[in-house]
Design a protein around this motif. Sequence first.
Motif, mmCIF file in Angstrom:
data_model
loop_
_atom_site.group_PDB
_atom_site.id
_atom_site.type_symbol
_atom_site.label_atom_id
_atom_site.label_comp_id
_atom_site.label_asym_id
_atom_site.label_seq_id
_atom_site.Cartn_x
_atom_site.Cartn_y
_atom_site.Cartn_z
ATOM 1 N N UNK A 283 0.827 -1.205 0.000
ATOM 2 C CA UNK A 283 0.000 0.000 0.000
ATOM 3 C C UNK A 283 0.864 1.259 0.000
ATOM 4 N N UNK A 284 1.964 1.218 0.758
ATOM 5 C CA UNK A 284 2.840 2.387 0.841
ATOM 6 C C UNK A 284 3.475 2.703 -0.503
ATOM 7 N N UNK A 285 3.990 1.670 -1.168
ATOM 8 C CA UNK A 285 4.637 1.881 -2.457
ATOM 9 C C UNK A 285 3.621 2.286 -3.529
ATOM 10 N N UNK A 286 2.419 1.754 -3.430
ATOM 11 C CA UNK A 286 1.373 2.155 -4.365
ATOM 12 C C UNK A 286 1.027 3.629 -4.173
ATOM 13 N N UNK A 287 0.966 4.058 -2.916
ATOM 14 C CA UNK A 287 0.663 5.455 -2.625
ATOM 15 C C UNK A 287 1.752 6.376 -3.169
ATOM 16 N N UNK A 288 3.016 5.984 -2.965
ATOM 17 C CA UNK A 288 4.130 6.796 -3.463
ATOM 18 C C UNK A 288 4.091 6.879 -4.988
ATOM 19 N N UNK A 289 3.844 5.735 -5.633
ATOM 20 C CA UNK A 289 3.790 5.699 -7.097
ATOM 21 C C UNK A 289 2.685 6.604 -7.629
ATOM 22 N N UNK A 291 1.263 9.158 -6.094
ATOM 23 C CA UNK A 291 1.571 10.563 -5.825
ATOM 24 C C UNK A 291 2.554 11.112 -6.856
ATOM 25 N N UNK A 292 3.573 10.333 -7.176
ATOM 26 C CA UNK A 292 4.589 10.798 -8.119
ATOM 27 C C UNK A 292 4.034 10.937 -9.535
ATOM 28 N N UNK A 296 2.011 14.695 -8.892
ATOM 29 C CA UNK A 296 3.142 15.551 -9.249
ATOM 30 C C UNK A 296 3.575 15.413 -10.703
ATOM 31 N N UNK A 297 3.012 14.462 -11.427
ATOM 32 C CA UNK A 297 3.305 14.309 -12.856
ATOM 33 C C UNK A 297 4.814 14.325 -13.108
ATOM 34 N N UNK A 298 5.531 13.436 -12.408
ATOM 35 C CA UNK A 298 6.987 13.437 -12.479
ATOM 36 C C UNK A 298 7.513 13.015 -13.848
ATOM 37 N N UNK A 299 6.742 12.281 -14.613
ATOM 38 C CA UNK A 299 7.195 11.893 -15.946
ATOM 39 C C UNK A 299 7.433 13.134 -16.795
#
Length: 651
Positions: A283-289, A291-292, A296-299
């Motif tokens: 769940x934590x990694x899914x949330x970070x992914x 959010x990014x 934040x549209x990091x791509x």
Amino acid sequence: MSDNHSVSSETSQASSLESYTARESMENNVNGDIITMTLTNNYSQLEKQETNKSLAKSNNDLNVQYYSGLKLALIQISLNLAVFVIAMDISIVAAPLETISEQFKKYSLSSWIMSAYSFSSAMGCTLWSRISVKIGKKLSIIVAILGFEIGSLITATSTNMYMLIVGRVIQGISGSGLNTVSFIISSTLVPEEKRAFLLSLLSLSFTIGSVTPILGGALSEAYKDGWRLCFYINLPIGLIAFLLFNTVYNDGESMSILEIFKKVAYVHKYNIKSFGKKMVAKKTYAKILVELLVSFDMVNFLFISSGFILFLLAVTFAGGFQAGWHWYEANCIAMLVVGPILVFLGLVYDCFYYFKVVEYLRAKYSDIIDFPPDTEIGPLMTEKLFFNFKILSTNIVALFVCLANGCQSVYIIQYFQLLFNYSPLIASCNYMPSMLSISSFVLFTGFVISKTGRIKEMIIMSAITGLLGNGLLTILKDTSNEAEKLIFVFLGGIAFGFVAQSSLMSAQRELNPKDKRYRMDFVSVTGYNMFNKQLGLCIGSVFSTMIFNTSVINKIKVDFPQYSYLRADSLIAFRRHNFDGRHSPFSKMLAKCIQNVFYFATGVSVIPLIFCWFVSAKKILTKKQIKKIKEREQADDTASTNDIDIDSKEA
């Protein structure tokens, strides 16, 4: 849950139809009485009451809170201080540039004192607009101020050029946050009809801050390490802005400083074992992914920032004749090609693939995490920036006007230093007419817009005066008299004064308040406009330096082979110690090299003159028009109330 939120958002925003219809009608009709009669005929008293309730709910959803009186004044003062200090830091090093380089014995890196700030500032603009949505506008400003103070402290205490450049990068990243979020906040403090004045105040603060090459020249001449005060001075100004803003402003969405301190103070009470389990949970990694990629549209950010940095670095190194860097070498060619390709991929991703990625992530992770609501989902660079030709034209005008101004800001000062052997202080004083014209026309533009509601005319004037002003600068030579220098430098700054806030308001005005993506599009358009202007100044600085360096090296090789060992970044020091008069052959050669920079600025000024005719012709409502509508509505309310009383008596 997100679907329900989307439906409620659509309902509340659609309920603002009356306000939007009134505005559109006012723009398309000259006679205000026709508008108010239309409003009166279209809406009954009951409909207006329901609309007002729904509109209030919509405003709450969009976190709209208007200020007035002392609170408004204090908030605006704090924002003005923030914008002033970042503008000051952009230009204050223009005069002591040679002093700093000489002290650290790194002339080859002197251009990075300004470029490091410009690069990081331009790239951070779009990201900060998104950060303000995620953590709140208030907390964003506070974080940006603290980051800027840290960067200023690092720069002021630098022991070598590399430490100074790192400090400048931190200043640039934080400064872009102060600039972008300040304009976002100022755009939401008051209704649209009053917005022009506040934006003109921010632009004026930016302009006044840009006068500080004079201060930088004075400090660098005062004593050996006087240039360090150029950065120490940021600390008290930033502290005052922080205290004022944190005390008065409340956006209803940011954590307070006290709440943050409490979380930090009671960190020992957290269950470390439970925290460790959360850190390794899916769940934590899914949330970070999510959010990014979503929030934040990091791509897009990585593509755009990497692309521009690669391209501008190649121009900087090759144009500065750095060892191992030439236009024909593989490393330079690769960066010049890959850079634009990355920028293009970033734009394509946001326009065509961002929402596809969002839907994929929503389907995959919405059952295990709280997916961001629709009101917080949107690309850093909305497709409206490129598919709406009016917004695109506005940003093209702003980009190239600022690009030309970036050329001026560096080489007007160099003109006085190199040709007349003026000290940094005196050269900066001769740049004052440009700052005066920018300040005057920033205020003039804000006044005209607030009184007439006309924006397009200001952008057209910016394009016309830009071509005229830059064209006249090409006439400056070693033989120019004082009157010519004063007039030409003054006229050169007018275009930037016209476009500073008019381009932002024109782009914002093209957005449809009924659109469910209005909030995110508003943030995206505002952030991109700031990015666009910073990028223009940055490109102008880099390209003008490249043009000047190339011109100097080529002319020295042909006309002055005895000086072939010289490089452009050591030219000022050489010129100061070997000055042979303003009319010497060497001076005439330098005049032609600076003239080439102004020819380039004149050439790019043709582009705004083409696109200025396609910007939005929409006007904003003036105070008189708003007052007329309100008076008509009040009269209608009174008449409706009387009709209801008569009907009740008859019943």
